[in-house]
Every structure is written in structure tokens, then in C-alpha cells.
Scaffold this motif. Structure first.
Motif, PDB file in Angstrom:
ATOM      1  N   SER A 166       0.804  -1.142  -0.024  1.00  0.00           N
ATOM      2  CA  SER A 166       0.042  -0.085  -0.019  1.00  0.00           C
ATOM      3  C   SER A 166       0.833   1.444   0.065  1.00  0.00           C
ATOM      4  O   SER A 166       0.751   2.089   0.978  1.00  0.00           O
ATOM      5  CB  SER A 166      -1.080  -0.034   1.240  1.00  0.00           C
ATOM      6  N   GLY A 167       1.565   1.388  -0.969  1.00  0.00           N
ATOM      7  CA  GLY A 167       2.627   2.600  -1.157  1.00  0.00           C
ATOM      8  C   GLY A 167       2.181   3.600  -0.755  1.00  0.00           C
ATOM      9  O   GLY A 167       2.975   4.469   0.335  1.00  0.00           O
ATOM     10  N   ALA A 219       2.190   7.964   3.739  1.00  0.00           N
ATOM     11  CA  ALA A 219       1.868   8.885   4.263  1.00  0.00           C
ATOM     12  C   ALA A 219       1.808   8.746   5.997  1.00  0.00           C
ATOM     13  O   ALA A 219       1.979   9.779   6.710  1.00  0.00           O
ATOM     14  CB  ALA A 219       0.221   9.232   3.988  1.00  0.00           C
ATOM     15  N   VAL A 220       1.549   7.542   6.399  1.00  0.00           N
ATOM     16  CA  VAL A 220       1.411   7.206   7.699  1.00  0.00           C
ATOM     17  C   VAL A 220       2.540   6.398   8.417  1.00  0.00           C
ATOM     18  O   VAL A 220       2.822   6.017   9.620  1.00  0.00           O
ATOM     19  CB  VAL A 220       0.408   6.502   8.141  1.00  0.00           C
ATOM     20  N   ASN A 221       3.450   6.141   7.402  1.00  0.00           N
ATOM     21  CA  ASN A 221       4.754   5.373   7.834  1.00  0.00           C
ATOM     22  C   ASN A 221       4.470   4.009   8.456  1.00  0.00           C
ATOM     23  O   ASN A 221       5.025   3.476   9.184  1.00  0.00           O
ATOM     24  CB  ASN A 221       5.707   6.222   8.855  1.00  0.00           C
ATOM     25  N   GLU A 273      -5.508   8.698  -6.964  1.00  0.00           N
ATOM     26  CA  GLU A 273      -4.206   8.372  -8.010  1.00  0.00           C
ATOM     27  C   GLU A 273      -2.944   8.073  -7.031  1.00  0.00           C
ATOM     28  O   GLU A 273      -2.592   7.008  -7.259  1.00  0.00           O
ATOM     29  CB  GLU A 273      -4.021   9.590  -8.783  1.00  0.00           C
ATOM     30  N   ILE A 274      -2.621   8.885  -6.092  1.00  0.00           N
ATOM     31  CA  ILE A 274      -1.601   8.677  -5.234  1.00  0.00           C
ATOM     32  C   ILE A 274      -1.678   7.552  -4.273  1.00  0.00           C
ATOM     33  O   ILE A 274      -0.871   6.766  -4.201  1.00  0.00           O
ATOM     34  CB  ILE A 274      -1.200  10.176  -4.395  1.00  0.00           C
ATOM     35  N   LEU A 275      -2.737   7.490  -3.635  1.00  0.00           N
ATOM     36  CA  LEU A 275      -2.820   6.437  -2.678  1.00  0.00           C
ATOM     37  C   LEU A 275      -3.202   5.019  -3.086  1.00  0.00           C
ATOM     38  O   LEU A 275      -2.724   3.921  -2.709  1.00  0.00           O
ATOM     39  CB  LEU A 275      -4.073   6.534  -1.571  1.00  0.00           C
ATOM     40  N   GLN A 334       6.858   9.648  -3.187  1.00  0.00           N
ATOM     41  CA  GLN A 334       7.676  10.171  -1.840  1.00  0.00           C
ATOM     42  C   GLN A 334       7.082  11.511  -1.615  1.00  0.00           C
ATOM     43  O   GLN A 334       7.283  12.603  -2.482  1.00  0.00           O
ATOM     44  CB  GLN A 334       9.117  10.103  -2.175  1.00  0.00           C
ATOM     45  N   ALA A 335       6.654  11.698  -0.195  1.00  0.00           N
ATOM     46  CA  ALA A 335       6.184  12.963   0.076  1.00  0.00           C
ATOM     47  C   ALA A 335       7.303  13.957   0.385  1.00  0.00           C
ATOM     48  O   ALA A 335       8.397  13.487   0.702  1.00  0.00           O
ATOM     49  CB  ALA A 335       5.343  12.784   1.275  1.00  0.00           C
TER      50      ALA A 335
END
Length: 126
Positions: A71-72, A77-79, A116-118, A125-126
Motif C-alpha cells: 500500500s505504497g 503518508a503514515v509510515n 491516484e496517489i494512494l 515520496q512526500a
């Protein structure tokens, strides 16, 4: 719980079991053990609802399974990793993920870039 937004086939459940068998037995516990920490039939129905929501968010059964495994965007986002959380959690972990996915699914048209991102790009990479 709501019915899944997209039907989940028995073949999908079998593929998920096979994929997860190389990592953890949590899918077998959810689907086959009525006395497991995942809540028996409630846990089974919650997993099916999660998969139905993921089909709608990722675009296919195969992509939904892949998202659970990696779940890239969520991990960025939440590490934390969905698969690890589910493997080491219980019914309430399933329920929390299901609720989160239901919110995202309900408002998906308002946030196409987030979807799209999630769920479709494999994360950024944020």
C-alpha cells in the motif's frame, strides 16, 4: 456494515489467500476460523467489504490484492503498512481500515489526485 461497492469473487478470495500464504496466515484466520481474533463471520464480511471498496479505488481485483500487499501511498503518508497492520491486528484493525476506505470511497470524486496517489500510482515520496 454496508455491502461492498463491487462484488468480490471467490476466485479473488482464493488469490488473496494464496498471495498471503507466503507472508502470514491472517487471511486464512479471517476467512476460515470462526473463533479467531478477527471476529469470525463479522471479520469475514469486513474483509470482503474492504476488498469491494479496494476494487473500486484501485480499478481491479488484482490491483486491490496488490494494494493490500504493498500500500505504497498509504505507507508513505503514515509510515505504516496495511498488510503488517492487518497481520498483527484483529477485528478492530479490520474495522478501522474498512471505515477509512469507506470515507475515501464515498468522497473519491472530490479528490481524484489523492485516489491516484494512494491507490493507483504505487505511492509517491512526500
Amino acid at each position: 456494515m454496508n455491502d461492498p461497492k463491487h462484488p468480490v469473487s471467490d476466485a479473488m478470495l482464493d488469490r488473496l489467500r494464496l498471495e498471503m500464504s507466503h507472508y502470514s496466515n491472517f487471511v486464512d484466520l479471517i476467512l476460515g476460523d470462526p473463533d479467531s481474533r478477527y471476529g469470525g463471520e463479522d471479520g469475514r464480511m469486513t474483509l470482503i467489504e474492504i476488498l469491494g471498496l479496494l476494487i473500486g479505488l484501485t480499478g481491479s481485483e488484482d490491483d486491490a490484492i496488490a494494494w493490500i500487499m504493498n500500500s505504497g501511498g498509504y505507507t508513505d503518508a503514515v509510515n505504516d503498512d496495511v498488510c503488517v497492520g492487518l497481520a498483527h491486528g484483529g477485528f478492530w484493525t479490520l474495522a478501522a481500515h474498512c471505515d477509512w476506505l469507506q470515507v475515501i470511497y464515498t468522497y473519491r470524486d472530490l479528490c481524484p489526485e489523492l485516489i491516484e496517489i494512494l491507490f493507483r500510482s504505487g505511492g509517491t515520496q512526500a
